[in-house]
Structure formats: structure tokens, C-alpha cells
Scaffold this motif. Structure first.
Motif, PDB file in Angstrom:
ATOM      1  N   ARG A   1      20.379 -29.927  16.703  1.00 48.71           N
ATOM      2  CA  ARG A   1      19.571 -31.046  17.224  1.00 48.71           C
ATOM      3  C   ARG A   1      18.844 -30.627  18.491  1.00 48.71           C
ATOM      4  NH1 ARG A   1      24.189 -34.152  15.699  1.00 48.71           N
ATOM      5  NH2 ARG A   1      24.899 -34.117  17.851  1.00 48.71           N
ATOM      6  N   GLN A   2      19.513 -29.867  19.342  1.00 51.64           N
ATOM      7  CA  GLN A   2      18.876 -29.395  20.567  1.00 51.64           C
ATOM      8  C   GLN A   2      17.707 -28.474  20.233  1.00 51.64           C
ATOM      9  OE1 GLN A   2      21.278 -26.806  23.012  1.00 51.64           O
ATOM     10  NE2 GLN A   2      20.160 -27.381  24.861  1.00 51.64           N
ATOM     11  N   ARG A   3      17.900 -27.573  19.287  1.00 51.39           N
ATOM     12  CA  ARG A   3      16.841 -26.645  18.881  1.00 51.39           C
ATOM     13  C   ARG A   3      15.658 -27.414  18.303  1.00 51.39           C
ATOM     14  NH1 ARG A   3      15.304 -22.293  20.823  1.00 51.39           N
ATOM     15  NH2 ARG A   3      13.263 -23.153  20.523  1.00 51.39           N
ATOM     16  N   GLU A   4      15.934 -28.460  17.493  1.00 52.28           N
ATOM     17  CA  GLU A   4      14.858 -29.273  16.924  1.00 52.28           C
ATOM     18  C   GLU A   4      14.051 -29.938  18.033  1.00 52.28           C
ATOM     19  OE1 GLU A   4      16.731 -32.034  14.265  1.00 52.28           O
ATOM     20  OE2 GLU A   4      17.294 -30.464  12.843  1.00 52.28           O
ATOM     21  N   GLY A   5      14.703 -30.446  19.044  1.00 51.41           N
ATOM     22  CA  GLY A   5      14.019 -31.081  20.166  1.00 51.41           C
ATOM     23  C   GLY A   5      13.153 -30.094  20.926  1.00 51.41           C
ATOM     24  N   ILE A   6      13.663 -28.900  21.131  1.00 57.47           N
ATOM     25  CA  ILE A   6      12.905 -27.858  21.826  1.00 57.47           C
ATOM     26  C   ILE A   6      11.681 -27.478  20.998  1.00 57.47           C
ATOM     27  CG2 ILE A   6      12.946 -25.435  22.566  1.00 57.47           C
ATOM     28  CD1 ILE A   6      15.956 -25.911  23.261  1.00 57.47           C
TER      29      ILE A   6
ATOM     30  N   ALA B   1      10.138 -29.254  18.734  1.00 64.32           N
ATOM     31  CA  ALA B   1       9.190 -30.372  18.718  1.00 64.32           C
ATOM     32  C   ALA B   1       8.377 -30.405  20.007  1.00 64.32           C
ATOM     33  CB  ALA B   1       9.928 -31.696  18.517  1.00 64.32           C
ATOM     34  N   ALA B   2       9.017 -30.164  21.136  1.00 69.14           N
ATOM     35  CA  ALA B   2       8.305 -30.153  22.417  1.00 69.14           C
ATOM     36  C   ALA B   2       7.306 -28.997  22.467  1.00 69.14           C
ATOM     37  CB  ALA B   2       9.303 -30.046  23.567  1.00 69.14           C
TER      38      ALA B   2
ATOM     39  N   PRO C   1       9.958 -27.063  27.466  1.00 68.56           N
ATOM     40  CA  PRO C   1      10.653 -28.333  27.695  1.00 68.56           C
ATOM     41  C   PRO C   1      11.617 -28.246  28.872  1.00 68.56           C
ATOM     42  CG  PRO C   1      11.554 -27.229  25.775  1.00 68.56           C
ATOM     43  CD  PRO C   1      10.383 -26.407  26.249  1.00 68.56           C
TER      44      PRO C   1
END
Length: 188
Positions: free
Chosen positions: A128-133, A135-136, A144
Motif C-alpha cells: 500500500r505504501q509503494r502504491e501511494g508513492i 501514485a504521487a 512524495p
């Protein structure tokens, strides 16, 4: 069969260790085989009683008894390291409140399932953290990770210094470290 060795830990001075001690005593741990300490469990550093127990206080055939897994270790990695060490020394782990006893097949299965679930949760969190990074970054954001916002008012430091105020007085006035004032002044 070896001895029952107990370990009790609370994180702060305000917490009461008595319930753990009573539970360990009821389980058969004698007072001379009870290790206890009041120290944060985020890592093994500073946990002298745990170190003494693991290095001198426990032998082949003994059983290490704790009330809950989080009393023994606060991270999966630390717990795995401790259990690996115990296994190599042929010492079983008994966790009273979570019904774990590694001397039984069921206890080993349950313990391994808890470990696998913990590892799975960690992997999900990383994904989930990697997906957020990602996406940013896809939005065109440089990074990010921008760091903490600056708490130092550079203009105010410069202004005070031009008025002849000493770096020590500037630090006191702004409520920041003197080293921060010097760092800023040298970077001009």
C-alpha cells in the motif's frame, strides 16, 4: 524436563507488573526463575533481564513462559530471532494468554500461523505504501517525501543578526537550538 523460566515486562514505571507475576506463578514459575523489568519493548536494547535470561538463565529442556507475546518482543523480526534462538537451544516457549506452547504440534502450528499472518500484514502495508508513492510520482510530484516543514524563520535570524544580536540570543528569542542559528549563518 527442565525448569519453567518466567519473563515479565511492563513498558513504563506507571504500569503494574503484578498481574503478570501472579499469572506466571500460577503457571508454575518459581520466584528464583522469574525475570522482570520495566523497560520499553520496542527493541532488545536496554533489556538487561531479557539478555540475562537468554544468555545465562535458560538451558536445554527449559520452558520460557510469558503472559503475552508482546511482553517478549514488539516486532515480528525480534520475536522470530528469539524463538529461533530458543529452538536451537531446545527450549520451548509458552504464552499463557494466547495458548501457545511450542512443545506441542498444535502450539507450533498456531505460533507459525501468527508469525505468517504478521508477515502477511507487513507485506500488505509495504505494498500500500509503494502504491501511494507510485501514485504521487505519476502525478508528476518530484518526490512524495518532502520532509518536515522548516521551523526556522531564516528572515528573522538574518534580521536579528543584522541588528547585532548574538547567535545565542537569537536562538533563545526564536526558541531554537544555537547550532541551528550557526548553521544558518554559515550557509549564507
Amino acid at each position: 524436563m527442565g525448569e519453567m523460566i518466567g519473563y515479565a515486562r511492563v513498558s513504563s514505571r506507571g504500569q503494574n507488573m503484578e498481574p503478570q507475576i501472579e499469572a506466571l506463578t500460577r503457571a508454575g514459575v518459581s520466584s528464583e526463575h522469574l525475570y522482570q523489568e520495566k523497560v520499553s519493548g520496542t527493541s532488545r536494547s536496554g533489556r538487561a533481564e531479557l539478555a540475562a535470561l537468554l544468555h545465562r538463565g535458560i538451558r536445554k529442556g527449559d520452558r520460557l513462559v510469558v503472559t503475552r507475546l508482546d511482553r517478549l518482543a514488539r516486532s515480528l523480526r525480534d520475536l522470530q530471532n528469539i524463538v529461533h534462538d530458543l529452538k536451537e537451544r531446545e527450549v520451548d516457549l509458552v504464552v499463557l494468554e494466547q495458548s501457545i506452547d511450542t512443545s506441542t504440534a498444535e502450539g507450533r502450528l498456531f505460533f507459525n500461523m501468527l508469525g505468517a499472518i504478521g508477515e502477511f500484514e507487513t507485506e500488505l502495508r509495504k505494498a500500500r505504501q509503494r502504491e501511494g508513492i507510485d501514485a504521487a510520482l505519476a502525478k508528476g510530484t518530484k518526490s512524495p517525501f518532502k520532509g518536515r516543514p522548516s521551523t526556522i524563520d531564516a528572515d528573522r535570524i538574518s534580521s536579528l543578526r543584522q541588528q547585532g544580536v548574538t547567535p545565542t540570543a537569537i536562538a533563545k528569542e526564536l526558541g531554537i537550538a544555537r547550532s541551528s542559528v550557526y548553521r544558518y549563518l554559515h550557509s549564507e
